[in-house]
Design an enzyme around this catalytic site. Structure first.
Site, short mmCIF file in Angstrom:
data_model
loop_
_atom_site.label_atom_id
_atom_site.label_comp_id
_atom_site.label_asym_id
_atom_site.label_seq_id
_atom_site.Cartn_x
_atom_site.Cartn_y
_atom_site.Cartn_z
N ASN A 10 0.88 -1.16 0.00
CA ASN A 10 0.00 0.00 0.00
C ASN A 10 0.92 1.22 0.00
OD1 ASN A 10 -1.76 2.06 0.51
ND2 ASN A 10 -2.72 1.12 2.30
N ARG A 97 -2.48 -2.11 -3.56
CA ARG A 97 -3.69 -1.31 -3.37
C ARG A 97 -3.62 -0.12 -4.33
NH1 ARG A 97 -5.09 3.11 1.10
NH2 ARG A 97 -7.26 3.42 0.53
N HIS A 186 -12.62 3.04 -0.21
CA HIS A 186 -12.61 2.05 0.90
C HIS A 186 -13.33 0.76 0.49
CE1 HIS A 186 -12.52 5.56 4.06
NE2 HIS A 186 -11.29 5.13 3.85
N ARG A 247 -11.24 15.84 6.82
CA ARG A 247 -12.04 16.24 5.65
C ARG A 247 -13.45 16.64 6.08
NH1 ARG A 247 -10.69 10.86 3.01
NH2 ARG A 247 -8.55 11.14 2.28
N VAL A 337 -12.29 4.28 14.53
CA VAL A 337 -13.36 4.82 15.37
C VAL A 337 -14.50 3.80 15.51
CG1 VAL A 337 -15.07 6.67 15.60
CG2 VAL A 337 -12.79 7.19 14.66
N GLU A 390 -8.21 -5.00 5.36
CA GLU A 390 -8.05 -4.70 3.94
C GLU A 390 -6.90 -5.48 3.32
OE1 GLU A 390 -8.42 -0.59 5.39
OE2 GLU A 390 -9.23 -0.13 3.41
P1 ADP Z 1 -6.92 5.15 8.70
O1 ADP Z 1 -8.04 5.82 7.98
O2 ADP Z 1 -5.72 6.00 8.86
O3 ADP Z 1 -6.66 3.72 8.26
P2 ADP Z 1 -7.84 3.95 11.19
O4 ADP Z 1 -8.91 3.06 10.72
O5 ADP Z 1 -6.59 3.33 11.74
O6 ADP Z 1 -7.48 5.08 10.15
O7 ADP Z 1 -8.48 4.90 12.31
C1 ADP Z 1 -7.71 5.88 12.93
C2 ADP Z 1 -8.60 6.66 13.91
O8 ADP Z 1 -9.26 5.75 14.78
C3 ADP Z 1 -7.84 7.59 14.83
O9 ADP Z 1 -7.64 8.86 14.23
C4 ADP Z 1 -8.74 7.67 16.02
O10 ADP Z 1 -9.65 8.75 15.85
C5 ADP Z 1 -9.53 6.41 16.00
N1 ADP Z 1 -9.24 5.50 17.10
C6 ADP Z 1 -8.23 4.59 17.19
N2 ADP Z 1 -8.29 3.95 18.36
C7 ADP Z 1 -9.35 4.45 19.03
C8 ADP Z 1 -9.93 4.21 20.32
N3 ADP Z 1 -9.44 3.29 21.15
N4 ADP Z 1 -11.03 4.93 20.65
C9 ADP Z 1 -11.54 5.84 19.84
N5 ADP Z 1 -11.03 6.12 18.62
C10 ADP Z 1 -9.96 5.44 18.23
#
Ligand code: ADP
Length: 409
Positions: A10, A97, A186, A247, A337, A390
């Site tokens: 990726n 990817r 996605h 965004r 999240v 993914e």
């Molecule tokens: P990406 O889009 O970079 O792949 P991820 O799916 O790894 O992102 O998600 C990253 C986001 O997930 C972080 O910016 C944070 O907001 C959120 N996050 C990660 N762990 C937690 C947690 N334990 N509780 C709440 N939010 C979290």
């Protein structure tokens, strides 16, 4: 010896994420990340996964990584140090990817010169992603020209959305001339999670209606009917739809003209504003939901506003996709999240019992550990948390293509 391993790459604008998987048991052999390519000091984090419990050995190196070629060479070197080098006869293929596949690429595709040229032609609609993906492809091809390289597109899963959902209501000729339509992103995650969520509720994915909420730093929703995507929230670019980490998601397009005419901003400045300085970060200065919740609990008004705007948009999409599908079997939360933030999941579905939707407080509060249901059993719609994967999906699609194996996922 049969070649059963797939390297998943990726390649982003300043980073390369990689995973080596063995497709006999879909296990991970090594994962890693090269960051800060082109900056003064780069960083490589390589994890070898071995042993019965997937015990990990982590190596971290810092030093200049001048360009993507150097980054991929570093990946090859790290793998070789663990006896997993790119020259191994066990390596069956490399899965790349690729963010934007336009209308043309609706399936994983074996990469040849024509495919490379077409990905390049799509760069104007994905200027942040496709050029970097291409560098990854070209460099990896140089390292192993004899191997099949496969492109797995973020847009592909959304190629089934009907014209009514894909079209913006603008002049058709102008739209077609500039390839302006809704593509969605996605897709690998939406595909994987929608299938896993259907199975979790004991349904054949071909018969289940699923709403997938992929809430990472980037965020998108999709409506999936019988395994086919019928609507998704991202559009021509990943800017449309939900509120994201940085965004804006949806906004009145006239905001752009207003900022140009009245605010004196250029198109490039507005591009940066909407992609990098908006969303949660724009509203409260933070894009990490953990930090936002901590601030909310301390009574911080800006963080509360950011949380409320984020959740409000999410609820609107859940309602809209409920209407698009007519009947929903499962709503699945995924990504950083979605998988981890119980408060976001609870707030997004609060007061929707009338639609058969709710989360059980105790099930929702449990920490994530694999796919699980978080809804009370008596309601008509299941709510699930499904960790996305993914890389596994890219590896599986790549391996299927090169071995001609039938889809049995
Ligand atoms: P990406 O889009 O970079 O792949 P991820 O799916 O790894 O992102 O998600 C990253 C986001 O997930 C972080 O910016 C944070 O907001 C959120 N996050 C990660 N762990 C937690 C947690 N334990 N509780 C709440 N939010 C979290």
């Amino acid at each position: 010896m049969t070649a059963t391993r797939v390297l998943v790459l990726n390649t982003g604008s300043s980073s390369v994420k990689y995973q080596l998987l063995d497709m006999t048991d879909r296990s991970r052999l090594a994962v890693g990340l090269v960051e800060r390519i082109g900056e003064e000091s780069g960083r490589i984090r390589h994890t070898l996964i071995s042993g019965p419990q997937g015990r990990e050995r982590i190596r971290e190196t810092t030093g200049p990584v001048p360009d993507h070629r150097a980054a991929l060479e570093a990946v090859a070197e790290e793998l070789a140090r663990d006896g997993l080098g790119l020259d191994s006869p066990e390596l069956a293929a490399v899965g790349h990817r690729v963010v934007h596949g336009g209308k043309r690429f609706t399936e994983p595709t074996l990469i040849d010169t024509t495919v490379v040229n077409e990905i390049e032609r799509l760069s104007p609609v994905a200027p942040l992603h496709n050029p970097a993906n291409l560098i990854g492809i070209r460099t990896a091809q140089k390292l192993r020209p004899d191997l099949p390289h496969v492109a797995v597109f973020d847009t592909a899963f959304h190629s089934t959305i009907p014209e009514a959902a894909a079209r913006y209501a603008i002049d058709v000729e102008t739209a077609d001339r500039h390839r302006v339509r809704r593509y969605g992103f996605h897709g690998t995650s939406h595909s994987y999670v929608s299938r896993a969520a259907a199975k979790l509720v004991g349904k054949d994915p071909a018969e289940a209606n699923v709403i997938v909420l992929h809430l990472g730093n980037g965020a998108s929703a999709s409506a999936v009917r019988g395994g086919r995507c019928v609507e998704t929230s991202m559009g021509l670019t990943p800017l449309e739809g939900l509120v994201m980490g940085t965004r804006s998601g949806d906004l009145d397009p006239a905001v752009v003209f207003h900022l140009m005419r009245v605010g004196g901003m250029t198109a490039d400045e507005i591009d940066v504003l909407l992609n990098k300085r908006s969303g949660l970060v724009g509203l409260c200065g933070d894009n990490d939901m953990r930090e936002i919740r901590r601030r909310v609990d301390e009574g911080d008004e800006a963080a509360k506003l950011a949380f409320d705007v984020y959740v409000h948009r999410l609820r609107k999409y859940i309602g809209a996709y409920y209407a698009v599908l007519g009947r929903v079997d499962v709503v699945a939360f995924t990504a950083g999240v979605g998988e981890n933030s119980a408060p976001v999941r609870a707030a997004a579905l609060e007061g929707l019992e009338g639609l058969g939707l709710a989360v059980d407080e105790h099930l929702n509060a449990r920490p994530a550990d694999g796919p699980r249901l978080i809804s009370p059993p008596h309601l008509s719609v299941a709510v699930a948390v499904v960790p996305t994967d993914e890389e596994l999906e890219i590896a599986a699609e790549t391996y299927e293509l090169v071995t001609g194996a039938r889809r049995r996922r």
